[in-house]
Scaffold this motif. Structure first.
Motif, PDB file in Angstrom:
ATOM      1  N   UNK A 146      28.148  -1.937  14.973  1.00  0.00           N
ATOM      2  CA  UNK A 146      27.984  -2.391  16.350  1.00  0.00           C
ATOM      3  C   UNK A 146      26.522  -2.695  16.630  1.00  0.00           C
ATOM      4  N   UNK A 147      26.295  -3.863  17.211  1.00  0.00           N
ATOM      5  CA  UNK A 147      24.957  -4.263  17.647  1.00  0.00           C
ATOM      6  C   UNK A 147      25.047  -4.631  19.125  1.00  0.00           C
ATOM      7  N   UNK A 148      24.282  -3.945  19.953  1.00  0.00           N
ATOM      8  CA  UNK A 148      24.233  -4.209  21.388  1.00  0.00           C
ATOM      9  C   UNK A 148      22.977  -5.020  21.672  1.00  0.00           C
ATOM     10  N   UNK A 149      23.169  -6.213  22.214  1.00  0.00           N
ATOM     11  CA  UNK A 149      22.053  -7.099  22.557  1.00  0.00           C
ATOM     12  C   UNK A 149      21.931  -7.149  24.070  1.00  0.00           C
ATOM     13  N   UNK A 150      20.822  -6.613  24.574  1.00  0.00           N
ATOM     14  CA  UNK A 150      20.614  -6.581  26.021  1.00  0.00           C
ATOM     15  C   UNK A 150      19.643  -7.684  26.429  1.00  0.00           C
ATOM     16  N   UNK A 170      24.201  -6.943  32.282  1.00  0.00           N
ATOM     17  CA  UNK A 170      24.183  -6.071  33.446  1.00  0.00           C
ATOM     18  C   UNK A 170      25.370  -6.344  34.346  1.00  0.00           C
ATOM     19  N   UNK A 171      25.810  -5.324  35.049  1.00  0.00           N
ATOM     20  CA  UNK A 171      26.960  -5.457  35.928  1.00  0.00           C
ATOM     21  C   UNK A 171      28.137  -4.655  35.417  1.00  0.00           C
ATOM     22  N   UNK A 172      29.136  -4.507  36.292  1.00  0.00           N
ATOM     23  CA  UNK A 172      30.265  -3.642  35.950  1.00  0.00           C
ATOM     24  C   UNK A 172      31.075  -4.173  34.778  1.00  0.00           C
ATOM     25  N   UNK A 173      31.229  -5.482  34.671  1.00  0.00           N
ATOM     26  CA  UNK A 173      32.019  -6.026  33.560  1.00  0.00           C
ATOM     27  C   UNK A 173      31.325  -5.784  32.223  1.00  0.00           C
ATOM     28  N   UNK A 174      30.013  -5.959  32.196  1.00  0.00           N
ATOM     29  CA  UNK A 174      29.284  -5.685  30.955  1.00  0.00           C
ATOM     30  C   UNK A 174      29.326  -4.205  30.601  1.00  0.00           C
ATOM     31  N   UNK A 175      29.296  -3.355  31.611  1.00  0.00           N
ATOM     32  CA  UNK A 175      29.398  -1.915  31.327  1.00  0.00           C
ATOM     33  C   UNK A 175      30.777  -1.566  30.769  1.00  0.00           C
ATOM     34  N   UNK A 224      20.854  -1.735  38.552  1.00  0.00           N
ATOM     35  CA  UNK A 224      19.942  -1.504  37.438  1.00  0.00           C
ATOM     36  C   UNK A 224      20.018  -0.054  36.966  1.00  0.00           C
ATOM     37  N   UNK A 225      20.219   0.873  37.926  1.00  0.00           N
ATOM     38  CA  UNK A 225      20.328   2.281  37.558  1.00  0.00           C
ATOM     39  C   UNK A 225      21.597   2.533  36.754  1.00  0.00           C
ATOM     40  N   UNK A 226      22.702   1.928  37.163  1.00  0.00           N
ATOM     41  CA  UNK A 226      23.949   2.103  36.427  1.00  0.00           C
ATOM     42  C   UNK A 226      23.867   1.458  35.046  1.00  0.00           C
ATOM     43  N   UNK A 227      23.195   0.324  34.977  1.00  0.00           N
ATOM     44  CA  UNK A 227      23.027  -0.312  33.668  1.00  0.00           C
ATOM     45  C   UNK A 227      22.207   0.575  32.731  1.00  0.00           C
ATOM     46  N   UNK A 228      21.178   1.196  33.268  1.00  0.00           N
ATOM     47  CA  UNK A 228      20.346   2.064  32.442  1.00  0.00           C
ATOM     48  C   UNK A 228      21.141   3.261  31.928  1.00  0.00           C
ATOM     49  N   UNK A 229      22.034   3.792  32.765  1.00  0.00           N
ATOM     50  CA  UNK A 229      22.858   4.902  32.317  1.00  0.00           C
ATOM     51  C   UNK A 229      23.759   4.476  31.163  1.00  0.00           C
ATOM     52  N   UNK A 230      24.344   3.272  31.259  1.00  0.00           N
ATOM     53  CA  UNK A 230      25.199   2.784  30.173  1.00  0.00           C
ATOM     54  C   UNK A 230      24.404   2.560  28.896  1.00  0.00           C
ATOM     55  N   UNK A 231      23.199   2.034  29.028  1.00  0.00           N
ATOM     56  CA  UNK A 231      22.369   1.787  27.850  1.00  0.00           C
ATOM     57  C   UNK A 231      21.916   3.105  27.223  1.00  0.00           C
TER      58      UNK A 231
END
Length: 548
Positions: free
Chosen positions: A435-439, A413-418, A451-458
């Motif tokens: 590609x495997x994304x591990x959250x 989570x966060x801008x760098x992870x996005x 959290x809202x921005x992270x959800x949009x990226x996911x």
């Protein structure tokens, strides 16, 4: 600047044609002779001189400044001969030099050698002498005619207003900010070397008398004295940063061109950079523009020998590594049509990224020198930054290509992870990449906005999974640092490249206690864990920091 140079070159060519025709005014045979001579000269430059220059460039080894002295002297003699011929048919030697300059391939080894051998003499001696001569023949006493001065002032004023309008209106049409459009219009009104040469040529050919020449030169000085302070006070390059949307991968157009500034230190960092570029997978729908920057440290000054007898000079620095680096970069340039630059670290890295409108700077991270460079770039970068720790298949040249690649992206989570997730999403277009994304989901709620921005990226990753069978998504609900480290260690050996944000989990309970044990703070808490020997030596790590 390119448009201005093209404009000046076209004006110069038209002026040469006009002067040639004027030499045969009221004399048709002479005018026909001048035109035919000019056509013959153009034929020589295009079909004789340029092929010869291109042959010289092809026979010169790539990346080596070993142009023969005879070839350089041949070009210099060609300048003199062509200048003499142009002057004989009614033009000037400057026109001939311009024709040859336009015919010489820009950016080639030959042009670099010519610049190196002539720049000092031209910039330090000839150009100052030209301005000195221009000042000597400028007679201020001839500017006492009030009517003439008023006429020149009106002409200059009308010309400046017209140029400002002609620059601002198209700039606004193409959605350039008004402030930048005005600054560009003011800069376009500044006269310099080209205009001085034109006015001198007009004076020498009788198109302008001494009084007109004096008043025009004085008007140039007045315009420069007014515009230069305005531009200096109003335009601050360090403040003219592009918006956040233009300098990150996450906010770049999905089908727009992505500019990556890839930096290398030595031969060891070339394979990882080349493999990362191949993994990015440029396509006509997702174009990629790569600018490669070789970071070179200046050698410290050496003390002179203390012994009185002559000493044998120290052996030259081995050139094999340098040649291999340049050949690898030349192969990249030929394969992708990209440009290669060589400058010094830190400030020049950021300046070049700003100049090229790069969205990402990739820096190899492997020793103390790289650490110092990375620290300076992270602090002042105008765009996102990626620190690459190369290991495993990414450290071997040509190991990626069409081989299967396993890419993992850790998302806390966060801008760098996005930003890391956005880059991984672009790599997912590679048909040979998985590609495997591990959250990692903590058992406590983060800030609602983040959290809202992270959800949009996911959600974008989930949507990509529906259309790409090579993309997978995993979630891990962890309590603290022990559970998080256990999951991360379980990923050892599963991926060829792991991507993570630099500030992943910063200030959260997931990373409590890891900050004190961090060996490389530039990589962040999680990045330092992945780059440590505990995570194995078969996985490369790319740590992302988003601009803003």
């Amino acid at each position: 600047m390119s448009v201005s140079m093209i404009h000046d070159a076209i004006g110069w060519c038209l002026m040469a044609l006009f002067i040639t025709l004027r030499a045969g005014y009221n004399d048709a045979p002479r005018a026909l002779y001048a035109l035919s001579s000019l056509a013959a000269l153009a034929f020589f430059v295009v079909f004789v001189y340029r092929p010869w220059v291109r042959l010289v460039v092809r026979r010169t080894p790539k990346g080596e400044m070993c142009v023969k002295e005879g070839q350089v002297m041949g070009i210099l003699l060609s300048v003199g001969v062509v200048g003499f011929l142009v002057n004989a048919i009614g033009g000037t030697a400057l026109d001939g030099a311009l024709f040859l300059g336009l015919a010489t391939p820009e950016g080639s080894t030959l042009s670099a050698a010519m610049t190196e051998k002539t720049e000092g003499v031209v910039a330090v001696t000839l150009i100052p002498l030209l301005f000195l001569w221009s000042g000597i023949i400028t007679d201020v006493r001839l500017a006492r005619d009030r009517e003439g001065v008023a006429l020149i002032a009106v002409i200059v004023l009308v010309g400046c207003v017209a140029k400002i309008a002609g620059t601002v209106i198209p700039s606004l049409y193409f959605r350039m900010p008004l402030r930048n459009a005005v600054m560009l219009a003011l800069i376009m009104n500044i006269k310099g070397l080209i205009e001085i040469l034109i006015f001198l040529q007009w004076r020498n050919t009788g198109l302008m008398d001494d009084a007109s020449y004096t008043m025009i030169v004085l008007s140039m000085m007045v315009v420069l004295a007014v515009i230069a302070p305005l531009v200096s006070m109003s335009y601050k390059p360090q403040r003219q940063k592009l918006s956040l949307n233009a300098r990150t991968i996450q906010h770049s157009p999905p089908h727009g061109e992505l500019c990556v500034l890839a930096c290398i230190h030595n031969e060891d960092s070339v394979p990882s950079i080349l493999n990362l570029i191949e993994s990015t997978h440029a396509t006509p729908q997702t174009p990629l523009r790569v600018v490669v920057l070789r970071l070179v440290r200046a050698d410290p000054p050496q003390e002179p020998p203390r012994t009185p007898h002559p000493q044998r000079p120290p052996p030259p620095r081995p050139r094999r590594e340098r040649v291999r680096v340049l050949r690898a970069l030349e192969a990249l340039r030929r394969g992708m049509g990209r440009s290669v630059h060589r400058r010094l670290p830190r400030q020049d890295v950021c300046a070049l990224a700003e100049e090229k409108l790069a969205a990402l700077i990739v820096l190899p991270f492997h020793d103390k020198a790289a650490r110092a460079t990375a620290r300076g770039v992270l602090e002042s970068a105008p765009c996102s930054v990626g620190l690459l720790v190369n290991r495993g298949m990414y450290s071997v040249a040509g190991s990626v290509g069409r081989c299967p690649q396993r890419i993992g992206a850790l998302f806390f989570g966060g801008r760098d992870d996005r930003e890391a997730l956005a880059y991984a999403r672009r790599m997912a277009g590679n048909p040979y990449a998985t590609l495997v994304v591990a959250r990692f989901l903590p058992k406590w709620d983060a800030r609602a906005e983040e959290r809202m921005r992270d959800e949009e990226a996911v959600e974008e990753i989930r949507y990509l999974m529906m259309h790409n069978g090579r993309v997978a998504y995993e979630e891990f609900e962890v309590e603290g640092v022990e559970e998080m480290m256990e999951v991360v260690r379980g990923m050892e050996g599963r991926y060829d490249l792991v991507m993570v944000g630099r500030r992943s989990g910063a200030g959260s309970r997931l990373t409590d206690g890891l900050t004190e044990w961090s060996e490389w703070p530039e990589l962040g808490v999680v990045g330092d864990v992945l780059a440590s020997s505990d995570f194995g030596d078969s996985t490369s790590v790319l740590v992302m920091q988003q601009h803003g």
